[in-house]
Design an enzyme around this catalytic site. Structure first.
Site, mmCIF file in Angstrom:
data_model
loop_
_atom_site.group_PDB
_atom_site.id
_atom_site.type_symbol
_atom_site.label_atom_id
_atom_site.label_comp_id
_atom_site.label_asym_id
_atom_site.label_seq_id
_atom_site.Cartn_x
_atom_site.Cartn_y
_atom_site.Cartn_z
ATOM 1 N N ARG A 215 63.107 -6.380 -13.207
ATOM 2 C CA ARG A 215 63.421 -7.343 -13.858
ATOM 3 C C ARG A 215 61.958 -7.751 -15.147
ATOM 4 N NH1 ARG A 215 67.168 -6.581 -11.550
ATOM 5 N NH2 ARG A 215 69.080 -7.820 -10.890
ATOM 6 N N GLU B 278 62.532 -4.525 -17.648
ATOM 7 C CA GLU B 278 63.285 -4.827 -18.130
ATOM 8 C C GLU B 278 63.137 -6.265 -19.297
ATOM 9 O OE1 GLU B 278 67.921 -5.670 -16.545
ATOM 10 O OE2 GLU B 278 68.198 -7.562 -17.879
ATOM 11 N N SER C 221 44.177 -7.289 -23.843
ATOM 12 C CA SER C 221 43.471 -6.531 -22.815
ATOM 13 C C SER C 221 43.951 -6.926 -21.340
ATOM 14 C CB SER C 221 41.829 -6.988 -22.807
ATOM 15 O OG SER C 221 41.029 -5.949 -22.318
#
Lengths: 146, 146, 146, 146, 146, 146, 146, 146, 146, 146
Positions: free
Chosen positions: A88, A91, A114
Site C-alpha cells: 500500500r 501504491e 533526505s
C-alpha cells in the site's frame, strides 16, 4: 557467523517468546520505535550498549549481538513489495509521487527530502469511522548545491 | 482526444504561465494540496465543477477539461522512480518497510493502511539546522476480515 | 511544448553548428563544465539568465529556453548504460562499490556521500604511457542521524 | 572449498575482530586502500605473498588464503545497488553520465576511460560546512582504434 | 534532425536501391568491411570525408550526412538479440564464455580483450561439407594494472 | 550426486592444485583447448575415456567423473555477463551484431552461423604495441531452407 | 519507407478485404501455408516474384512489395506471448521442454533440432470428441560437432 | 521429504545407472514416451501403480515414489530456456507464433489449441540429407465460448 | 487503419459522450456485460451485426467498426497491473492462488478451469456494512488428458 | 525455527498422509475452505486454537504450530504463475481486467474491491457439457475518499 538478516529473524522470534512489544523494547532502549524495530531487523548498526541491552531483554546469543552491531547492506529486496501491508505504501507512491515532487519543489525549491537525516513515526489515531494509521516521514531538505 | 497524462503536462505548463502555485490552485478549488496536484496531474477524476474551475484559472481547452474528468488508469511508471526527489521515498520504504509492517501489526493487528481511504500532506517545518520536509500519510486501518 | 530531453538534443545539435565546446559555453556562463553540460542536456533547471545566455550563444528558440528552465525528472534511462563510454563507470562501481562503502564507513562512520550537495570534474591528465581521464566525485558526507 | 565471496565475508569479520582498519591493512601490505579492500572482498586475485601477509594480520585459514589468490568472477550483483551508500554513486551516474560522456569526447575524442588500467582513491576532505567525500576515478584513455 | 538510428535505416535502404554491397562501399571508402557497415548503421562517428564519400555513393541527404558524423550512443538494444542470426553469437558466449575467460587468463594473466582497440572480420571459408562463417575477434590485451 | 556445475568447480580447483594448464590438459586428451575447457567446466558431455583421462590427470573422484559424462543443460547464466573479461564480448556484439548480420547475409544469403557445428580458438598474437587476444569463431553456414 | 512489421499489418488487413484465406494465398504462390503466412507477416524475405504475386492478389503498394523482399530482423517480441492462442505453445514447452530434450538426446545423441532447416504444418484433424489442432515441427537434427 | 524436482533428478540418474532408455521405461509402463518422461521428471502426478512400476525398474526409494505421485507445480523455469536444444523450440515460436495463430483462427475460428487435452510425440525420421526431428503437438481445439 | 486498442479508446470516449452505460449497451446488444465491455475494449472479435449495432448506438466510424470485428491479440500489458482497481485482483491471486489450485485439484482432480470456455459476472451486492463487489469466474473444468 | 513456507509444505504432506481433504479440515475447524487452505499454506496467521486443532488433525510438531500462528509476508512469488492451473486466472485478468475496472466504476463509482475485507469460494457446478469451476470473489467496495 550470523548474517544481519538471520539475526533479524532470530530477534523477531525471540521477541514473541519474550512476550514483549517492539514499543516496549524501544522504550527500554530509550530509542524511537521505528528506529529500534528497523535496527533489530538489521537495517542499522547498533551501538555495543544498545545491542547488549537488547540481548538481555530478548536473551540473544553472542553471535547475534555481534551481528546487530555490524554495518548493514541496507534494503529489503523485491519479494517484500508483494506483501499487502507494505504494498500500500508503494501504491501511494505510484499515485502521489509526482504530486509530492511538485509540492516539495514548490515549498523548498530544487532538491530532496533526505532519507539519511530522517525520522519516521507510526501512530494509531482513533476515528469513529475506523482508526487510522498515520505515518510521519520527516527528513531534512537538501537543496541541489554545486 | 487528449490522454490524461498529456492533460497533466499541459496543466503543469499552464500553471507556470499563469504564475500560480499548486497551493493557490488548491485553495481556490477548496481542495487539499496533494489531492489537487495529483488530480491535475491525472491521478484522480475531477468533478465537472472542479475541472471547470481549474480551466478558468489556467486557461485550459475543452479537451483538457474533458480529460481531467475521465477515470484514470492510476500509477506513474518505472521511469519516475529514478528521479532523486521521488527515489528517496522508495529508499525509505526499502529501509523501513518491514519495520512499518511490524508496528502496524503491533498497534492494529493483522491488516493494512488503506491507500484508498487515504490522505497525504506535505509541510515545510522550520528547523535551525535546516528546514524539514514532513510528509504525513494517513489511511484508515483495514483488518483482514473474511 | 518542448520536453527537456528534446531540448537537450536540440542544444547538442546547436552546439556543433555553433562550433563551440562545452567548456567554452561553461566559461561564458561562468559555471562549472559538468554542471553546464548536464543542465543543457536537461538534468538541472537553469535560471532565466543562464538560459538566456545559452540561447544567445547557441541561437535557441523560445520554447527551448523555456524547457531549459523547467524542473526536470532526473535520470537518463537504462538504454544509456550500454554505451561503452558510460558503461565503464558502471563496471567500476560493480568492482569497487563494496570497497567504496567500506572505506566511506571507515573514514566517516555510518552514512553516505551526498549526490545533491555534490560536484564533479573531468580532467585530462597527461601521462607518457597514455593520457588519463581523471574524474573527481566530491559530495558532502551525510551521517545517518535520527 | 571456500568461494571468493565467502572468503570476503570471513575477511570482513576477521578485520573487525583484529581491530584493524582497511587503511592499516593496506599500509602493511604496501598497497593502495581501494585496491586492498576490493581484493580482500574478492574482486582481485592476490599474489601468494600478499595473501600470506593478510592471513598473518587477520589470522585466516589456509582455504581462505587459497581463495584470495584465485582469479575472480568480478561484479557485486544487483542487490548491492539498493544500499544507500552505494546507490548515491549510481544516482550520480544517472544524472551526470551523459555529461561525462560529452566531456570525455570533447577532451579526448572518441573513446573511453579504461576501468582496467584504472585506480581509485577515497579521501575525507575537511570542510567547515561538513566534511566531504572525495572519490577520484583515474583511468587511462583508450581511443576507438581499428 | 535525423537520429543516428534513423540514418542507419536510410542508409540500409539506399544501399539496396544503389545496388551496392557493403563490401563494395567499404572498398570505395578504403575501410574494413565490419567497421564500414557498423559505422553506416550508426555505431561509429564518421569523418566528414568518409561521410561525404558515402553520401555520394548512396545519394544521401545533408541531414543524414550530418547524422553519420555525430558521436553515437553505442549499443543495439535487447530486441535485436532474438534475431536468429545474431542470437547464435550470444548462444556461443553462453556456452563458451567461461572457457574464453579461463584461456585468456591462462595465456595473458589477469585482464581483458579490449573491445575498443579492436577489429573484427567476417569471412566465407569454402568447405566441402558446407561453407563456413569464420569471424575473427581481435582486440589488444589489457592487463589489470593499478 | 554431483551436479555438472559443481563438478566444474571441483575441476577448476583440482587443475590449480595439479599445476597444469588447460592447454596441457587439452593436449594430453588430444582435444582442442576451448572444447576441453568448456567440457571440463560442464558445457559438454565427455566420453568415458576422456573423463577417465581427465580424472587421472587431476585426481578426480568417481562422482565427478560420472558428472562429466552427463548430458548438460548448457548456458552460464546472467551473473557471468558482469565479469569484465566476459562482458567485452557482449559489448562487441552490442556494437557489431547488426553489422555481422548484414555481412553474413551479404556473403551467404539468408541464414545463420551454426553454434552447434562450431569451433572456437583463442590465440595470443604478439604485437609491438601490446599483444592481442585473437578469438576465431568458426561455424558452418546454415541457410533458411524449408 | 515501410517497416516489415507495418507491411505485415497492411497485408493482414488487405487479405481480409480481398476475401482470401492464407491457404488460398499459399496455394496461388505455390508455397507451404505456414511459410507463406510467416513471410507475409514479415518473418522471411520474399523473392521478387513471390512479392509481386502477393501484391497482385492483395492489391499492395510498391513500398509494401519492397518491404516484403527485405531481410527481416526475426522475432515477434514479448507482448505476443500473452495472447492465449500463442501462450498455449509456450506453456507446453514449459511442461514438456525437458522431456523433449531427453528424448532428442536419446534418439539422436547430443545435438538439436534445427530451427533453420525447418518446416512446420498446421492441420485440422476431425475427432468425434472435438476436432484437434495438430502442429508438426520438423527440423534437421544437428549434432554437436567440433 | 523429497521435492518433485529432486525426485526428477534422482530418476534421471537412476535411469542411466539402470541402463534403460526412456522409451524402454515408457514401454514397460504402457504409456507414451513424452508423457512418461515428463511425469518422471516431475511434470505430472503418477498413479500409485505407475510409480511403483517405475520404482521397481529404477530401484527408487519410498520417498521418491511418494514424490512422483504428488500433484506438481508445473513449469520448468527461465534458466532452462538458454539450453540450445530447448531454445530452438522457443525460437521457432518467436518466428512462427503469429503465423500459427493466424492459421488456427483460419481453420477453426476464434480459440486455442488445448495444452491440457494434449499429446506430443518425438520421432526420428530418416532422411538422406540428415535425419529429422519431427515433433507432433496434438491438442483439442477449444473455441472461445461464453 | 485503426488498431483494436485505439478503437477501444474511441469507444470508451464515445460511450461517455452518448451518455450510455456499458450495461445499457450490453442490454441493447443482448450480450452479457463483461463480454460486451471486453469486446468493445478490443479483447474479442465482434460479429458484423454486433459491431454495426454498437456503431449505431455510439456513432462510430467505419474504420472503428472494422477494427471491432478483427481477431485480437489478447492481453492488456504490464502497465495496467499498477492501477489499484485492477491490482487488487492480482493481489488476491498472490495470496489465494495456491489455495485455489489445491481446492480445484481436490474437487475435480488434475486439471484446470478453462479461461476460454468461460464467463464472468460483476455484481453489486448490498450490504449494511458497505456494498460488496462480487465477481463470479465460471469456467469449464478441463482435466489433463493424454 | 520453521519458516511459514516450510510449514506449509509440511502441512500439505501431512494432509495426504492423514487421508484428509482440505474441505474436511476446514469443516472440523469451522472455517471456510479457501481461508483454511490459504492459512495452512502460510498466507494467514492462525489463532492458537485453530493451529492446535490443525496440529491434532494432522499430527504436526510444535515448531510447525508456532509457524502457523506467525504473521506472514504474504504473496506466492513469480514461479507459481507458470503453473497452468494458476495461470488461467492470470490470463483471465489479462483479458478481462480492464472490463472489470470499467464495470466496477460504473456500478460503484471511483474505487476498488477490497482484497482485505474479502472472501472467496470455489465450487464444482455440475453441467451436462462438463462440470464447471465457479470461483466467487467477494470484497467490500472501497471508494476513493480523501
Amino acid at each position: 557467523m550470523v548474517h544481519k538478516q538471520q539475526a533479524g529473524e532470530v530477534v523477531a522470534q525471540a521477541r514473541v517468546r519474550a512476550g514483549l512489544t517492539w514499543a516496549q523494547i524501544a522504550e527500554r532502549l530509550g530509542k524511537p520505535e521505528v528506529w529500534t524495530t528497523a535496527a533489530l531487523l538489521g537495517q542499522h548498526p547498533m551501538s555495543p550498549s544498545d545491542a547488549a541491552a537488547a540481548a538481555e531483554l530478548l536473551d540473544l546469543g553472542a553471535d547475534v549481538v555481534e551481528a546487530l552491531q555490524r554495518q548493514p547492506y541496507r534494503g529489503s529486496g523485491e519479494a517484500v513489495v508483494a506483501d499487502p501491508t507494505i504494498y500500500r505504501f508503494h501504491e501511494a507512491l505510484q499515485v502521489y509521487g509526482p504530486a509530492l515532487k511538485e509540492l516539495i519543489h514548490e515549498k523548498f525549491g530544487d532538491g530532496i527530502m533526505s532519507a539519511i537525516n530522517f525520522r519516521m513515526q507510526v501512530e494509531r489515531v482513533p476515528d469513529p469511522e475506523g482508526d487510522r494509521v498515520v505515518v510521519t516521514w520527516d527528513g531534512k531538505f537538501l537543496d541541489y548545491r554545486w
